[in-house]
Design an enzyme around this catalytic site. Sequence first.
Site, short mmCIF file in Angstrom:
data_model
loop_
_atom_site.label_atom_id
_atom_site.label_comp_id
_atom_site.label_asym_id
_atom_site.label_seq_id
_atom_site.Cartn_x
_atom_site.Cartn_y
_atom_site.Cartn_z
N PRO A 745 41.59 -13.79 -21.47
CG PRO A 745 41.27 -16.09 -21.18
CD PRO A 745 40.54 -14.82 -21.49
NE ARG A 747 50.73 -15.02 -17.43
CZ ARG A 747 51.87 -14.37 -17.57
NH1 ARG A 747 52.98 -15.03 -17.82
NH2 ARG A 747 51.91 -13.06 -17.45
CB CYS A 814 77.34 -8.92 -25.12
SG CYS A 814 78.22 -9.98 -26.25
N1 LLP Z 1 43.71 -7.80 -21.28
C1 LLP Z 1 44.52 -6.73 -21.22
C2 LLP Z 1 43.95 -5.41 -21.31
C3 LLP Z 1 45.90 -6.91 -21.05
O1 LLP Z 1 46.69 -5.85 -20.98
C4 LLP Z 1 46.42 -8.21 -20.97
C5 LLP Z 1 47.85 -8.43 -20.78
C6 LLP Z 1 45.54 -9.31 -21.05
C7 LLP Z 1 44.18 -9.06 -21.21
C8 LLP Z 1 46.00 -10.73 -21.00
O2 LLP Z 1 46.60 -11.02 -19.79
P1 LLP Z 1 47.06 -12.54 -19.51
O3 LLP Z 1 45.81 -13.39 -19.41
O4 LLP Z 1 47.93 -12.96 -20.59
O5 LLP Z 1 47.76 -12.49 -18.20
N2 LLP Z 1 54.75 -9.77 -20.62
C9 LLP Z 1 54.20 -10.16 -19.37
C10 LLP Z 1 52.69 -10.15 -19.39
C11 LLP Z 1 52.12 -8.80 -19.79
C12 LLP Z 1 50.62 -8.79 -19.86
C13 LLP Z 1 50.13 -7.60 -20.56
N3 LLP Z 1 48.71 -7.49 -20.63
C14 LLP Z 1 54.74 -11.54 -18.98
O6 LLP Z 1 55.54 -12.09 -19.73
O7 LLP Z 1 54.42 -12.05 -17.93
#
Ligand code: LLP
Length: 862
Positions: A745, A747, A814
Amino acid sequence: MTNNSHNWIVLKFGGTSVSSLSNWQNITSILQDKLSEGYRVCLVHSALSGISNKLEEIIDLSSTDESETVLEEIKQQHRDLANDLGLDADELLSGEFEELEQLSRGVALLEEAGYHVQARIMALGELMSTKLGVAYVKSQGLDAEWKDARMLLKSIPVENASEKSLVLSAICDTSEDKELQQQLDEEGHDLILTQGFIASDNSNKTVVLGRGGSDVSASYFAAKLNAERLEIWTDVPGMFSCNPHAIPSARLLKHLSYAEAQEIATNGAKVLHPRCIMPARVHNIPIQIKWTQDPEQEGTTISSAVADDEALVKAISVRDNVILVSMETLGMWQQVGFLADAFDVFKQYGLSIDLVSTSDSNVTVSLDPGANTHFNEIRDEFVDDLNELCRVEIIESTSAVSLLGRHIRTILHQLGSAFEVFQEHEVYLVSQAANDLNFTFVVASDQADRLVQQLHEQVISKSSAQVSFGPTWQQINGSHSDGAPYKDTWWKGKRETLIQLAEKEGPAYVYDSDHITETVDNVKGLESLDQLFYAIKANDNEELLKIFYEKGLGFECVSIGEVEYVLDQFPDIDRERILFTPNFAPRSEYEQALQEGVHVTLDNIFALQEWTGLFEGQDIFLRIDPGHGHGHHKHVRTGGVNSKFGIPRFELEEVKSIVDEHNIRVKGLHAHIGSGIKDPESWKRTALVLAEVAQQFEDVEYLDVGGGLGVRENEMQSVLPLGEVEQGLSEFKKAFSQYKLWMEPGRYLVATAGVLLARVTQTKGKGKIRYVGVETGMNSLIRPALYGSHHSIVNLSRIDEPATQISNIVGPICESGDKLGIDRLLPESQEGDVVLIANTGAYGHVMSSTYNMRAPAREIVI
Ligand code: LLP
């Protein structure tokens, strides 16, 4: 004093409204007001809150001991309320208590309850509560007469109805009852008090109207008495333009026509029972929905009158767990009888169809789960039978989002910008009701909230129809700003420090290290996991990485830059703690990663076919595409054909032959289906797919189920229940103990620990829209512009002031998309105030830029 004219009004109070002394005091003063205005009042009320559920338990329980316990709880709840009301429950309710004892003993002995016995047991809830109610209002000096509703309301036999529905979902006659009116005139009471929910049939046996039926009873009484008005008193201020718990800027609906109210009630608003509108409508009796806690609030009025300047779209509703049946057939075009044959199969299985959409080769229908509770039991057989006629696909986890109002067809052109919402979402089915009162889209469930939010903002928040819309839920429920519900959040307690930091440092991301430590410990509670990796792309702040390192987490890196960065920070780190999981990276990055000795994951067969030599004799991981994605936005779903990630399963055989031939050991399998997932079963499902794929690769030791754990974007949303995630994983672990389970994880570990601070620069009012400008915008936080993400926003400098203005919080960049939050209720903000944007610890600073040559917010760890 007896008033022999027919100026009856009917008041209905629900379970919560009759369960406390303070509410009974309110009820009494409402009754006094009505009586002094010259009305005669028929008061209808429900059982005490929770009692009907307990009575249902008694019906279901076959053990005498358990049923005694529930019985005692029921009695005690009535004794407690009676105590508060200064009454003696054992004396007032001795007959009902005894009847309940006998009936429940009978049910426990026989281990079953016929429908009439069930109705008698259920009816006791209302009989008991109204006995207490009448004794209380009498004790307050009101001359009230208790009436047994079974003597006043008669059910009607409905043709073809089952015995069960005749007894447990009875329907009564809606005509005016002059005899009853005359009888009441002769008796000379100005206040009668009776039960909701219950009636009797032609042989005087007790029947009930179905759960929530007290509203319906009240409407029957209004019809019988030809009342001047029906008032439904509830624990909410009225009907709203959408579910206010999901969208706090939902607006009170001041007026609805009967047809609109029917449509809104039928589409899932819980305030009013859908069947309660018709009896009042037949006699043109206005219905008012009022708030017991605050009788002065105007509430919602439902009547036949519709003013010219009323809004056409009044509300947006969501119905969850809708099931779609898609029927594909090439032979359907101009074929006579296909629909008849197909619908006949639905009929055979007792399935009731809600929406229908057809094309030359496909018919898709939706099934409302409420009306088709048995679907899962008959699903396989039903699909087999239907497959004889066409190719069937069942699509689950969908929600029906409806625009509700009138003449919707005539205003579709105005919805132009609202339809932009659908660029991002797959719409499974669109249906326009023949009566032109609703327009429905069926979309994936995880998109429904966001869709409603955007439609609401575009169609309702901007509406100028003051006759239709009252204040927002937030405005009614306490005048505090968006952050008020964040009672327990870390930043509430550090307000002074944060204000000082922002005043000294300018725009800043502030992270709370204690909060991160706490979150890591929570996630480490997922005991079925053998190793946790932190996805550093979410937030690469050095100090935070140190916390994760010390807590024993590994790191998931998606570029060689991230790998080198981790190695720079922690030169002695065990290479086993680093995953390299890139996508479409150049060959050189794989070479370097292999040299560094970290785990390398391939997510494309291309690498094996074209750079075979590089991997010869090596251990690798494979990223599998399980075929479906999930997540808070289309851009972050990383499974299925529309996503560039992972090896599709149909290529695995070829992968297998390459790895076998070149002595490449597949040590682990990986899948990450998306980001911001709230479904606790998701990771177990991924694990099951990986375990199935692992059958093909004998060297597999590790299964990495990815990241993606969602956090709530605002206090109204649900939290991902980690306990349920663990339950799923532990079930998996029991069945497949040979594998080590990993998760990565990002986020979840950092989002709530971070806030973005920025000072107010300028404010502006453009007609009805107010703008509050702050010193940084999409250059620091791009998520609202990119995904329409919701982050709660508070004015930290004025957190205790009443929130009176609905504002858009915007940055200095902008572009019109430079908005941090739209439609937020805030106190009147002034230049220099410090504004806090919550939940920005993940994908905040890492996605910032110097666009417009404006330096993004800096990072501070406290
Ligand atoms: N593993 C892989 C292979 C990933 O591509 C990602 C996130 C994670 C783990 C972690 O995912 P998380 O637990 O953070 O959801 N910019 C977007 C989120 C993009 C996530 C990209 N990959 C946002 O602000 O919501």
